[in-house]
Design a protein around this motif. Sequence first.
Motif, PDB file in Angstrom:
ATOM      1  N   GLY A 231       0.589  -1.429  -0.003  1.00 43.99           N
ATOM      2  CA  GLY A 231      -0.758   0.265  -0.183  1.00 43.99           C
ATOM      3  C   GLY A 231       0.930   1.162  -0.079  1.00 43.99           C
ATOM      4  O   GLY A 231       0.073   2.152  -0.589  1.00 43.99           O
ATOM      5  N   GLU A 232       2.209   0.837   0.830  1.00 43.54           N
ATOM      6  CA  GLU A 232       2.649   2.926   1.094  1.00 43.54           C
ATOM      7  C   GLU A 232       3.862   2.927  -0.047  1.00 43.54           C
ATOM      8  O   GLU A 232       4.146   3.812   0.065  1.00 43.54           O
ATOM      9  N   ILE A 233       4.100   1.536   0.203  1.00 52.97           N
ATOM     10  CA  ILE A 233       5.835   1.449  -0.617  1.00 52.97           C
ATOM     11  C   ILE A 233       6.186   0.880  -2.948  1.00 52.97           C
ATOM     12  O   ILE A 233       6.402   1.619  -3.247  1.00 52.97           O
ATOM     13  N   SER A 234       5.411  -0.560  -2.248  1.00 51.61           N
ATOM     14  CA  SER A 234       5.036  -0.146  -4.383  1.00 51.61           C
ATOM     15  C   SER A 234       3.621   0.100  -4.837  1.00 51.61           C
ATOM     16  O   SER A 234       4.345   1.415  -5.959  1.00 51.61           O
ATOM     17  N   LEU A 235       2.843   0.747  -4.239  1.00 51.22           N
ATOM     18  CA  LEU A 235       1.561   1.020  -4.740  1.00 51.22           C
ATOM     19  C   LEU A 235       1.660   3.000  -4.856  1.00 51.22           C
ATOM     20  O   LEU A 235       1.236   3.696  -5.418  1.00 51.22           O
ATOM     21  N   GLY A 236       2.606   2.827  -3.145  1.00 46.41           N
ATOM     22  CA  GLY A 236       2.454   4.418  -2.836  1.00 46.41           C
ATOM     23  C   GLY A 236       3.281   5.680  -3.250  1.00 46.41           C
ATOM     24  O   GLY A 236       4.000   4.947  -3.967  1.00 46.41           O
ATOM     25  N   ASN A 237       3.282   6.678  -2.358  1.00 45.54           N
ATOM     26  CA  ASN A 237       4.839   7.613  -2.504  1.00 45.54           C
ATOM     27  C   ASN A 237       5.838   6.883  -1.182  1.00 45.54           C
ATOM     28  O   ASN A 237       6.728   7.366  -1.548  1.00 45.54           O
ATOM     29  N   GLY A 238       5.509   5.434  -0.847  1.00 47.85           N
ATOM     30  CA  GLY A 238       6.753   5.836   0.418  1.00 47.85           C
ATOM     31  C   GLY A 238       7.047   5.890   1.674  1.00 47.85           C
ATOM     32  O   GLY A 238       8.302   6.379   1.962  1.00 47.85           O
ATOM     33  N   SER A 239       5.763   6.730   2.132  1.00 44.85           N
ATOM     34  CA  SER A 239       5.804   8.175   2.950  1.00 44.85           C
ATOM     35  C   SER A 239       5.648   7.398   4.328  1.00 44.85           C
ATOM     36  O   SER A 239       5.001   8.199   4.889  1.00 44.85           O
ATOM     37  N   LEU A 240       6.954   7.162   4.232  1.00 46.56           N
ATOM     38  CA  LEU A 240       7.518   6.521   5.668  1.00 46.56           C
ATOM     39  C   LEU A 240       7.791   7.396   6.379  1.00 46.56           C
ATOM     40  O   LEU A 240       8.827   8.399   5.795  1.00 46.56           O
ATOM     41  N   SER A 241       8.105   7.660   8.023  1.00 50.63           N
ATOM     42  CA  SER A 241       8.862   9.168   8.321  1.00 50.63           C
ATOM     43  C   SER A 241      10.228   8.431   8.627  1.00 50.63           C
ATOM     44  O   SER A 241      10.463   6.656   9.031  1.00 50.63           O
ATOM     45  N   PRO A 242      11.183   8.518   9.272  1.00 53.14           N
ATOM     46  CA  PRO A 242      12.824   8.151   9.201  1.00 53.14           C
ATOM     47  C   PRO A 242      12.150   7.210  10.294  1.00 53.14           C
ATOM     48  O   PRO A 242      13.019   6.589  10.186  1.00 53.14           O
ATOM     49  N   PRO A 243      12.163   7.329  11.160  1.00 46.81           N
ATOM     50  CA  PRO A 243      11.658   6.663  12.127  1.00 46.81           C
ATOM     51  C   PRO A 243      11.113   5.730  11.873  1.00 46.81           C
ATOM     52  O   PRO A 243      11.596   3.979  12.570  1.00 46.81           O
ATOM     53  N   GLU A 244       9.969   4.999  11.514  1.00 46.87           N
ATOM     54  CA  GLU A 244       8.795   4.157  10.447  1.00 46.87           C
ATOM     55  C   GLU A 244       9.681   3.094   9.534  1.00 46.87           C
ATOM     56  O   GLU A 244       9.994   2.051   9.639  1.00 46.87           O
ATOM     57  N   TRP A 245      10.706   3.704   9.020  1.00 44.16           N
ATOM     58  CA  TRP A 245      12.513   3.071   7.946  1.00 44.16           C
ATOM     59  C   TRP A 245      12.760   2.898   8.599  1.00 44.16           C
ATOM     60  O   TRP A 245      13.061   1.265   8.591  1.00 44.16           O
ATOM     61  N   ASP A 246      13.576   3.116  10.134  1.00 39.58           N
ATOM     62  CA  ASP A 246      14.166   2.038  10.821  1.00 39.58           C
ATOM     63  C   ASP A 246      13.524   0.748  11.188  1.00 39.58           C
ATOM     64  O   ASP A 246      13.905  -0.037  11.640  1.00 39.58           O
ATOM     65  N   SER A 247      12.613   1.621  11.814  1.00 43.78           N
ATOM     66  CA  SER A 247      11.540   0.565  12.724  1.00 43.78           C
ATOM     67  C   SER A 247      11.458  -0.971  11.623  1.00 43.78           C
ATOM     68  O   SER A 247      11.570  -2.150  11.445  1.00 43.78           O
ATOM     69  N   PHE A 248      10.831  -0.774  10.307  1.00 40.96           N
ATOM     70  CA  PHE A 248      10.822  -1.167   9.056  1.00 40.96           C
ATOM     71  C   PHE A 248      11.976  -2.011   8.597  1.00 40.96           C
ATOM     72  O   PHE A 248      11.933  -3.286   8.278  1.00 40.96           O
ATOM     73  N   THR A 249      13.335  -1.589   9.203  1.00 41.50           N
ATOM     74  CA  THR A 249      14.377  -2.332   8.643  1.00 41.50           C
ATOM     75  C   THR A 249      14.873  -3.439   9.751  1.00 41.50           C
ATOM     76  O   THR A 249      15.284  -4.448   9.109  1.00 41.50           O
ATOM     77  N   ASN A 250      14.097  -2.627  11.015  1.00 38.23           N
ATOM     78  CA  ASN A 250      14.575  -3.608  11.995  1.00 38.23           C
ATOM     79  C   ASN A 250      14.400  -4.718  11.328  1.00 38.23           C
ATOM     80  O   ASN A 250      14.286  -6.452  12.371  1.00 38.23           O
ATOM     81  N   THR A 251      12.660  -4.764  11.897  1.00 35.85           N
ATOM     82  CA  THR A 251      12.008  -6.418  11.834  1.00 35.85           C
ATOM     83  C   THR A 251      12.393  -6.829  10.425  1.00 35.85           C
ATOM     84  O   THR A 251      12.128  -7.607  10.634  1.00 35.85           O
ATOM     85  N   LEU A 252      12.678  -6.321   9.404  1.00 38.31           N
ATOM     86  CA  LEU A 252      12.770  -7.480   7.832  1.00 38.31           C
ATOM     87  C   LEU A 252      14.233  -7.827   8.403  1.00 38.31           C
ATOM     88  O   LEU A 252      14.352  -9.206   8.206  1.00 38.31           O
TER      89      LEU A 252
END
Length: 231
Positions: free
Chosen positions: A131-152
Amino acid sequence: REACLADTAELLWSMLAHRDSGGSVAMTLLGIMSVDREWIESAVGDYWMLSGAIKALGAALWGSPPEVPGVISLRIYWDTTIKKFGSLAQLFLPRKVASSSPESQQDSEEDRKAVTIILEIASALRRLIDGEISLGNGSLSPPEWDSFTNTLSHLLPHLNTLPQTSLLATELISIVGALTNFLTRLPYTPHLITEQTCRHSLHVTLLTRACPSLDSEYATPLALAVVESWS
């Protein structure tokens, strides 16, 4: 039980979407996800309840792209939820069963439960990606990107212990494929990840955790996309 779990998740989604109950239900589900090693090792750990909490909150936050969007009023819970997914994924890192002893058979049962939890986390993360990365504009905040990468980074090690035809491996490979496509757009739309440290953290995680665990048909395009988007 799986059918009941799906029905319950749908009911919870309705409660999460309601303005009067959404916040309190989200906090309750996040509380259910606050487990530790002692909970996992105890006989009272309710994996079905934990699995349902992950499924319900993931569906409410990110919907079912592209047809169904997430609940916009729950946007404030994105980072907290992704962080919680990372903590759970770290607790449920894969183990190898060494023998067919009764102890190992018990471990095998626990591993199957763990895979169920990891699959729900991966499915929820896939909703975010679609929803937010492939089809959207990737509008995660820096803390959200960090949390996403950590989970990944805690999800990808499961690729080393499962056949790549398994349901969980297929889900993780789909996530990697979606990120590969996203990274091919990154050089032309650099605003998608505004912080350089967030981009590099994602790049390093994909190169060190994903590529070594994938067949060349998936690893090669991913590595090329990482290199091309590295800046």
